[in-house]
Design a protein around this motif. Sequence first.
Motif, mmCIF file in Angstrom:
data_model
loop_
_atom_site.group_PDB
_atom_site.id
_atom_site.type_symbol
_atom_site.label_atom_id
_atom_site.label_comp_id
_atom_site.label_asym_id
_atom_site.label_seq_id
_atom_site.Cartn_x
_atom_site.Cartn_y
_atom_site.Cartn_z
ATOM 1 N N ALA A 90 3.543 14.278 1.498
ATOM 2 C CA ALA A 90 2.241 13.800 1.012
ATOM 3 C C ALA A 90 2.413 12.886 -0.200
ATOM 4 O O ALA A 90 1.786 11.827 -0.275
ATOM 5 N N VAL A 91 3.286 13.272 -1.108
ATOM 6 C CA VAL A 91 3.502 12.483 -2.328
ATOM 7 C C VAL A 91 4.253 11.192 -2.000
ATOM 8 O O VAL A 91 3.987 10.145 -2.592
ATOM 9 N N GLU A 92 5.157 11.262 -1.063
ATOM 10 C CA GLU A 92 5.956 10.098 -0.683
ATOM 11 C C GLU A 92 5.084 8.927 -0.224
ATOM 12 O O GLU A 92 5.470 7.760 -0.370
ATOM 13 N N GLY A 93 3.927 9.234 0.286
ATOM 14 C CA GLY A 93 3.013 8.195 0.752
ATOM 15 C C GLY A 93 2.603 7.209 -0.326
ATOM 16 O O GLY A 93 2.218 6.082 -0.021
ATOM 17 N N LEU A 94 2.687 7.611 -1.586
ATOM 18 C CA LEU A 94 2.356 6.695 -2.676
ATOM 19 C C LEU A 94 3.373 5.558 -2.773
ATOM 20 O O LEU A 94 3.072 4.515 -3.343
ATOM 21 N N ASN A 95 4.555 5.779 -2.247
ATOM 22 C CA ASN A 95 5.616 4.766 -2.267
ATOM 23 C C ASN A 95 5.866 4.271 -3.690
ATOM 24 O O ASN A 95 5.922 3.068 -3.958
ATOM 25 N N ASP A 96 5.994 5.211 -4.596
ATOM 26 C CA ASP A 96 6.174 4.915 -6.013
ATOM 27 C C ASP A 96 7.456 5.616 -6.472
ATOM 28 O O ASP A 96 7.559 6.837 -6.413
ATOM 29 N N SER A 97 8.400 4.845 -6.955
ATOM 30 C CA SER A 97 9.692 5.418 -7.350
ATOM 31 C C SER A 97 9.586 6.342 -8.561
ATOM 32 O O SER A 97 10.494 7.120 -8.828
ATOM 33 N N HIS A 98 8.482 6.281 -9.274
ATOM 34 C CA HIS A 98 8.303 7.127 -10.451
ATOM 35 C C HIS A 98 7.487 8.383 -10.175
ATOM 36 O O HIS A 98 7.222 9.163 -11.090
ATOM 37 N N THR A 99 7.046 8.537 -8.952
ATOM 38 C CA THR A 99 6.235 9.703 -8.593
ATOM 39 C C THR A 99 6.910 10.423 -7.446
ATOM 40 O O THR A 99 7.113 9.854 -6.379
#
Length: 108
Positions: A90-99
């Motif tokens: 679920a979090v990976e969906g943000l596609n943000d290397s800092h999250t």
Amino acid sequence: MSAHPRSRLLTAALLACVLAALSASAQKKVDKAGQENARVMLHQVRDSIEKNYYDPSFHGFDLNARFEEAEKKLDDVPDLSTGLGVIAWAVEGLNDSHTAFIPPLRNV
């Protein structure tokens, strides 16, 4: 006499298959407590992202839809470990290397 050892071998192979099938079905038990723990963590992660993420629009990413889909996926997870993977997805969906989702440490 040669048929006798062959029948023993076939019987042993059949027994091994039956035991393997029983073992596999026993492993399909669902750990409801693990599911619920994962669900609580999913809600905490979502709340934290909504509260603290630097871009309120989440780069146009539909955070609600992703976490709702993750919530549905948690209905099918057999244990906490698999549930943690759903949260990470679920979090990976943000596609943000800092999250990223870093699961809690557990004893082995």
